[in-house]
Design a protein around this motif. Structure first.
Motif, PDB file in Angstrom:
ATOM      1  N   ILE A 178      64.752  18.059 -12.491  1.00 55.95           N
ATOM      2  CA  ILE A 178      63.309  18.040 -12.754  1.00 55.95           C
ATOM      3  C   ILE A 178      63.097  18.828 -14.040  1.00 55.95           C
ATOM      4  O   ILE A 178      63.957  19.618 -14.420  1.00 55.95           O
ATOM      5  CB  ILE A 178      62.472  18.669 -11.602  1.00 55.95           C
ATOM      6  CG1 ILE A 178      62.969  20.087 -11.288  1.00 55.95           C
ATOM      7  CG2 ILE A 178      62.498  17.798 -10.368  1.00 55.95           C
ATOM      8  CD1 ILE A 178      62.083  20.856 -10.326  1.00 55.95           C
ATOM      9  N   THR A 232      59.806  16.859  -2.690  1.00 56.71           N
ATOM     10  CA  THR A 232      59.085  17.670  -3.678  1.00 56.71           C
ATOM     11  C   THR A 232      59.639  19.081  -3.732  1.00 56.71           C
ATOM     12  O   THR A 232      59.571  19.823  -2.746  1.00 56.71           O
ATOM     13  CB  THR A 232      57.586  17.726  -3.306  1.00 56.71           C
ATOM     14  OG1 THR A 232      57.151  16.377  -3.102  1.00 56.71           O
ATOM     15  CG2 THR A 232      56.770  18.341  -4.413  1.00 56.71           C
ATOM     16  N   THR A 247      57.176  25.125 -11.466  1.00 59.02           N
ATOM     17  CA  THR A 247      56.497  23.832 -11.229  1.00 59.02           C
ATOM     18  C   THR A 247      55.034  24.007 -10.856  1.00 59.02           C
ATOM     19  O   THR A 247      54.272  23.052 -10.907  1.00 59.02           O
ATOM     20  CB  THR A 247      57.134  23.049 -10.064  1.00 59.02           C
ATOM     21  OG1 THR A 247      57.022  23.838  -8.870  1.00 59.02           O
ATOM     22  CG2 THR A 247      58.586  22.713 -10.326  1.00 59.02           C
ATOM     23  N   LYS A 296      57.497  19.304  -7.954  1.00 65.04           N
ATOM     24  CA  LYS A 296      57.878  18.076  -8.665  1.00 65.04           C
ATOM     25  C   LYS A 296      58.790  17.249  -7.785  1.00 65.04           C
ATOM     26  O   LYS A 296      59.670  17.786  -7.114  1.00 65.04           O
ATOM     27  CB  LYS A 296      58.612  18.420  -9.958  1.00 65.04           C
ATOM     28  CG  LYS A 296      57.656  18.766 -11.074  1.00 65.04           C
ATOM     29  CD  LYS A 296      58.361  18.972 -12.394  1.00 65.04           C
ATOM     30  CE  LYS A 296      57.337  19.206 -13.489  1.00 65.04           C
ATOM     31  NZ  LYS A 296      57.252  18.147 -14.452  1.00 65.04           N
ATOM     32  N   SER A 336      58.001   9.975 -15.723  1.00 62.98           N
ATOM     33  CA  SER A 336      57.586  10.449 -14.392  1.00 62.98           C
ATOM     34  C   SER A 336      57.465  11.977 -14.363  1.00 62.98           C
ATOM     35  O   SER A 336      56.886  12.547 -13.445  1.00 62.98           O
ATOM     36  CB  SER A 336      58.574   9.981 -13.317  1.00 62.98           C
ATOM     37  OG  SER A 336      59.801  10.653 -13.462  1.00 62.98           O
ATOM     38  N   GLU A 337      58.021  12.656 -15.372  1.00 65.36           N
ATOM     39  CA  GLU A 337      57.947  14.114 -15.429  1.00 65.36           C
ATOM     40  C   GLU A 337      56.698  14.588 -16.173  1.00 65.36           C
ATOM     41  O   GLU A 337      56.415  15.766 -16.223  1.00 65.36           O
ATOM     42  CB  GLU A 337      59.171  14.670 -16.164  1.00 65.36           C
ATOM     43  CG  GLU A 337      60.449  14.614 -15.365  1.00 65.36           C
ATOM     44  CD  GLU A 337      60.480  15.676 -14.293  1.00 65.36           C
ATOM     45  OE1 GLU A 337      59.751  16.678 -14.407  1.00 65.36           O
ATOM     46  OE2 GLU A 337      61.245  15.493 -13.334  1.00 65.36           O
ATOM     47  N   ASP A 393      52.543  14.493 -17.377  1.00 68.24           N
ATOM     48  CA  ASP A 393      51.224  14.279 -16.817  1.00 68.24           C
ATOM     49  C   ASP A 393      50.701  12.919 -17.315  1.00 68.24           C
ATOM     50  O   ASP A 393      50.685  12.666 -18.522  1.00 68.24           O
ATOM     51  CB  ASP A 393      50.318  15.413 -17.310  1.00 68.24           C
ATOM     52  CG  ASP A 393      48.956  15.354 -16.662  1.00 68.24           C
ATOM     53  OD1 ASP A 393      48.688  16.180 -15.793  1.00 68.24           O
ATOM     54  OD2 ASP A 393      48.156  14.449 -17.023  1.00 68.24           O
TER      55      ASP A 393
END
Ligand code: ADP
Ligand code: MG
Length: 400
Positions: free
Chosen positions: A49, A90, A96, A101, A246-247, A249
């Motif tokens: 992540i 998650t 995070t 994440k 996907s990481e 915003d």
């Protein structure tokens, strides 16, 4: 732009840095197959992540088990079991935020025998306008505490851009890391490689924590975090390919498509401003009056009506926004055009929260007239202070 640990390690390997063998995987079956290809006998299963603190992090879902995002497996089967537990879950770490994440990929790496964990990073020290190496003997998962409690254990070594990285920088970093003999030599080579990678790839941050000394007396990059200067990405298509949307915003991605500088924040006052300096001042004054900005948003000096509309849509699609402050200085951009942009945007997306508008500059009177004649519930403000007080009051945070 940030990339994953395994991607950063791949780049560092190209520059000659010592990294362990490993494979990125997306399923438990792939994890098992990957581990079987590694020397073993220990395999490290690492959640990928864009945030650190994974080792000490914890998963939200109980099915993911009690352990964190970095797990030591004794067999390829156990590596597969850990990967199965973590994928799609998650992970919440110090970096995070409480929302965590979702883990979409895992890195399976050959286990290392660790004798010592050190800290080494490269960054641009803006205060002196130079690249700096930051080194500490206290590497590993507690570096933030070291920085807070014993900052003297962290050494900064600047590099003069006129000379670039010289052998003495390598020796000084080695000394700061408490390395001598063959290890110091190895460290000097690593320092040169990291510097080259940093400059050639236009990185903004490269953090190796930990850099380890193995039990058989070698250096190894055990964790790597790399960030890149987004202004230079156009000349690095290979780095752009590593982007993991996907990481990021989704609102920030949309903003970048419209060439808007947008950063989401945790407060509840949405800001639309032109110029980065004015945006910073606007955020400061919101805080000064006791509230928190929901975002940084610079629509740019030459913003068009379309850009203003898009910016407005981005702000209003953040559910955390309870009030909006538009603070525009009409220089290149005329206030009447801004006013029309705001009206068009409000008509298109609707207005469910208080909107305070402060305009100043070219055609300001005309801009104000257009806004007041629009029939929309817009709260006009005379200056920045007035605007900040009005919006803070409107969201109910004011001290009055
Ligand atoms: P994070 O910084 O996100 O917690 P790291 O990659 O630094 O993740 O891993 C956390 C800790 O896990 C390290 O400090 C180290 O002690 C251990 N670790 C990580 N990778 C390996 C490895 N390949 N072999 C052995 N231990 C490892
Ligand atoms: Mg780490």
């Amino acid at each position: 732009m940030n990339i994953h640990e395994y991607q950063a390690k791949r780049i560092l390997k190209e520059f000659g840095a010592p990294v362990a063998e490993g494979r990125p995987v997306y399923t438990a079956a792939e994890a098992e197959a990957a581990a079987k290809e590694l020397p073993g006998p220990l395999y490290v299963v690492k959640a990928q992540i864009h945030a650190g603190g994974r080792g000490k992090g914890r998963f939200k879902e109980p099915e993911a088990g009690e352990k964190g995002g970095v797990r030591l497996a004794k067999s390829p089967e156990e590596a597969a079991a850990f990967a199965r537990q973590m994928l799609g879950k998650t992970l919440v770490t110090k970096q995070t935020g409480p929302e965590g994440k979702v883990v979409g990929r895992i890195y399976i790496e050959d286990g290392s025998d660790i004798a010592r964990e050190l800290y080494l990073s490269v960054l641009v020290d803006r205060a002196v306008g130079r690249i700096a190496f930051i080194a500490s003997t206290e590497g590993g998962m507690n570096i933030e505490e070291v920085a807070e409690e014993t900052p003297d254990r962290i050494v900064t070594i600047h590099v003069d851009p006129a000379t670039g990285c010289m052998p003495h920088h390598g020796r000084r970093v080695a000394k700061a890391l408490g390395l001598d003999g063959a290890l110091a030599k190895e460290c000097a080579g690593l320092v040169a490689a990291l510097y080259r990678a940093f400059v050639e790839k236009d990185m903004s941050l490269l953090e190796i924590n930990p850099l380890i000394v193995t039990k058989d007396g070698r250096l190894r990059v055990l964790d790597a975090k790399a960030g890149f200067d987004s202004n230079a990405l156009f000349r690095h298509p290979d780095i752009l390919d590593l982007r993991d949307a996907s990481e990021e915003d989704p609102l920030e991605i949309r903003a970048s498509e419209f060439d808007l500088s947008y950063v989401k924040l945790d407060g509840n006052i949405g800001c639309m401003v032109n110029g980065a300096g004015l945006a910073m001042a606007t955020m400061d004054i919101i805080k000064h009056y006791g509230a928190e900005p929901a975002n940084f948003l610079d629509v740019g000096g030459g913003a068009t009506k379309e850009k203003v509309t898009e910016a407005f849509k981005i702000i209003t699609s953040d559910p955390g926004v309870k009030g909006i402050l538009v603070n525009i200085f009409g220089g290149i951009m005329r206030c009447d055009i801004i006013a029309e942009g705001i009206i068009a945007a409000v008509k298109e997306v609707g207005l469910e929260v208080p909107l305070v508008v402060r305009l100043e500059g070219t055609n300001v009177e005309l801009g104000k007239k257009i806004l007041s004649g629009s029939g929309l519930a817009i709260i006009p403000a005379d200056d920045l202070e007035d605007a900040a007080q009005k919006v803070v009051k409107a969201v109910g945070w004011g001290t009055e």
